[in-house]
Scaffold this motif. Structure first.
Motif, PDB file in Angstrom:
ATOM      1  N   ALA A  85       0.834  -1.199   0.000  1.00  0.00           N
ATOM      2  CA  ALA A  85       0.000   0.000   0.000  1.00  0.00           C
ATOM      3  C   ALA A  85       0.871   1.252   0.000  1.00  0.00           C
ATOM      4  O   ALA A  85       2.030   1.228   0.425  1.00  0.00           O
ATOM      5  N   THR A  90       1.254   2.088   3.965  1.00  0.00           N
ATOM      6  CA  THR A  90       1.378   0.848   4.736  1.00  0.00           C
ATOM      7  C   THR A  90       1.287   1.086   6.241  1.00  0.00           C
ATOM      8  O   THR A  90       1.966   1.961   6.784  1.00  0.00           O
ATOM      9  N   PHE A 144      -3.635  -5.534   3.869  1.00  0.00           N
ATOM     10  CA  PHE A 144      -3.549  -5.287   2.427  1.00  0.00           C
ATOM     11  C   PHE A 144      -3.366  -6.634   1.725  1.00  0.00           C
ATOM     12  O   PHE A 144      -2.504  -7.428   2.088  1.00  0.00           O
ATOM     13  N   ALA A 170      -7.582  -3.511   1.449  1.00  0.00           N
ATOM     14  CA  ALA A 170      -6.960  -3.571   2.776  1.00  0.00           C
ATOM     15  C   ALA A 170      -8.083  -3.379   3.785  1.00  0.00           C
ATOM     16  O   ALA A 170      -8.445  -2.254   4.141  1.00  0.00           O
ATOM     17  N   GLU A 219      -7.522  -1.066   6.993  1.00  0.00           N
ATOM     18  CA  GLU A 219      -6.862   0.244   6.888  1.00  0.00           C
ATOM     19  C   GLU A 219      -7.651   1.277   7.692  1.00  0.00           C
ATOM     20  O   GLU A 219      -8.867   1.150   7.858  1.00  0.00           O
ATOM     21  N   TYR A 229      -6.970  -0.043  -3.275  1.00  0.00           N
ATOM     22  CA  TYR A 229      -5.871   0.570  -4.011  1.00  0.00           C
ATOM     23  C   TYR A 229      -5.839  -0.015  -5.423  1.00  0.00           C
ATOM     24  O   TYR A 229      -6.084  -1.210  -5.604  1.00  0.00           O
TER      25      TYR A 229
END
Length: 339
Positions: A285, A288, A294, A309, A312, A335
């Motif tokens: 990512a 991250t 992810f 993810a 997140e 993403y």
């Protein structure tokens, strides 16, 4: 079921199983190809086997089932009720599904046989949770089980079938509990020194026969990475998610071994050239963070990859917002990457 007209989406159908029961988890997995839809129900409890068997006995809790629906015009109807050929309680048949034209693959992560390869002995139950994949084929409107697949190194708790993806004559299967510390393609399968590192098995079809072609591991395989939690394949590209991977690297990562962000997750891109699969990219990512997971889900189309993810933490909304604020724990994010 939703459909799009122009830029507008509307609900077309509300689908339920033909034998709805408490705890069945209908919708645990879904896959669609043209006018055919497959739905997994991992908690379904019938002890039936094969196609369109007795649905109401509830003698095998958690054995699981898959329901196939077909569309005619704008109307969806159930076409088949599928069970494993060796139905057993707790098998979780339907944990994953993938469909391409007339071929359907179904994962059963709790299946317990120690068989290996294609169409081995199904009844020994000596490897609980090793997992299996069942390949069904359709002729006209009739479905039948064609092949029973196991990993080449089937062992207890491997969860083979955690994910499945199919494209033409190639089938990819994830096994999140697999324990080898091997890396790359066709490495040593038997060392069991990295529990839960995970693996992906690529099968190919020649005529009507399926056989294992490649055993894939991450380039930085480590315990609890869960490599194979998600898989997606499109022609010569295969994407694999490992939501337990620990590097704090970002984007098209290179620091694979620092383990500075436990459970941040990663995605791996493999490419086939001349019949040989090799890793092309290690993807992280852009923001991250530890425990972001992810790679928990991903989807590949051509040269575009979508990676989820699920944990997140940003409170951003819409597209390309602030990914660094961590103000909404477990809100999740997606993403995209392209090449």
């Amino acid at each position: 079921m939703f459909t799009r007209a122009g830029t507008s989406w509307t609900q077309q159908a509300y689908l339920k199983a033909s034998n709805t029961g408490a705890g069945d988890a209908f919708g645990a997995s879904v896959a669609i190809s043209a006018h055919v839809l497959a739905v997994g129900a991992t908690g379904e409890a019938s002890a039936a086997t094969g196609v369109n068997g007795a649905q109401a006995d509830n003698a095998a809790p958690g054995s699981g089932a898959v329901y196939v629906f077909a569309r005619a015009g704008t109307t969806w109807t159930q076409q088949a009720y599928l069970k494993a050929s060796n139905t057993g309680a707790g098998d979780a048949f339907g944990a994953s599904v993938a469909i391409s034209a007339h071929v359907l693959a179904v994962g059963a992560t709790g299946e317990a046989s120690a068989a290996t390869g294609a169409n081995g002995a199904q009844a020994d139950d000596s490897a609980p949770g090793s997992g299996a994949v069942y390949v069904f084929t359709r002729s006209g409107t009739s479905w039948s089980q064609h092949t029973y697949l196991k990993a080449s190194n089937a062992e207890s708790a491997d969860a083979f079938g955690a994910s499945v993806a199919i494209s033409a004559h190639v089938l990819a299967v994830g096994a999140t509990g697999e324990a080898s510390a091997a890396t790359g393609a066709n490495g040593a399968q038997a060392d069991d020194s990295a529990p839960g590192s995970g693996a992906v098995y690529v099968f190919t079809r020649s005529g009507t026969s399926w056989s294992q072609h490649t055993y894939l591991k991450a380039s930085n395989a480590e315990s609890a990475d869960a490599f194979g939690a998600s898989v997606s394949i499109d022609n010569d590209f295969l994407a694999v998610g490992a939501p337990g991977e620990d590097s704090s690297s970002t984007a098209w990562g290179w620091l694979e071994s620092d383990n500075g962000a436990p459970g941040s997750g990663a995605a791996y891109l493999f490419e086939r050239s001349g019949g040989v699969w090799s890793q092309d990219a290690y993807i992280k990512a852009s923001n991250t963070g530890a425990l972001d997971a992810f790679g928990a889900r991903l989807a590949l189309s051509g040269t575009t990859l979508l990676v989820a993810a699920a944990s997140e933490d940003s409170s951003a909304t819409g597209v390309d917002g602030d990914g660094a604020n961590d103000a909404a724990d477990g809100s999740g994010a997606c993403y995209t990457a392209s090449w």
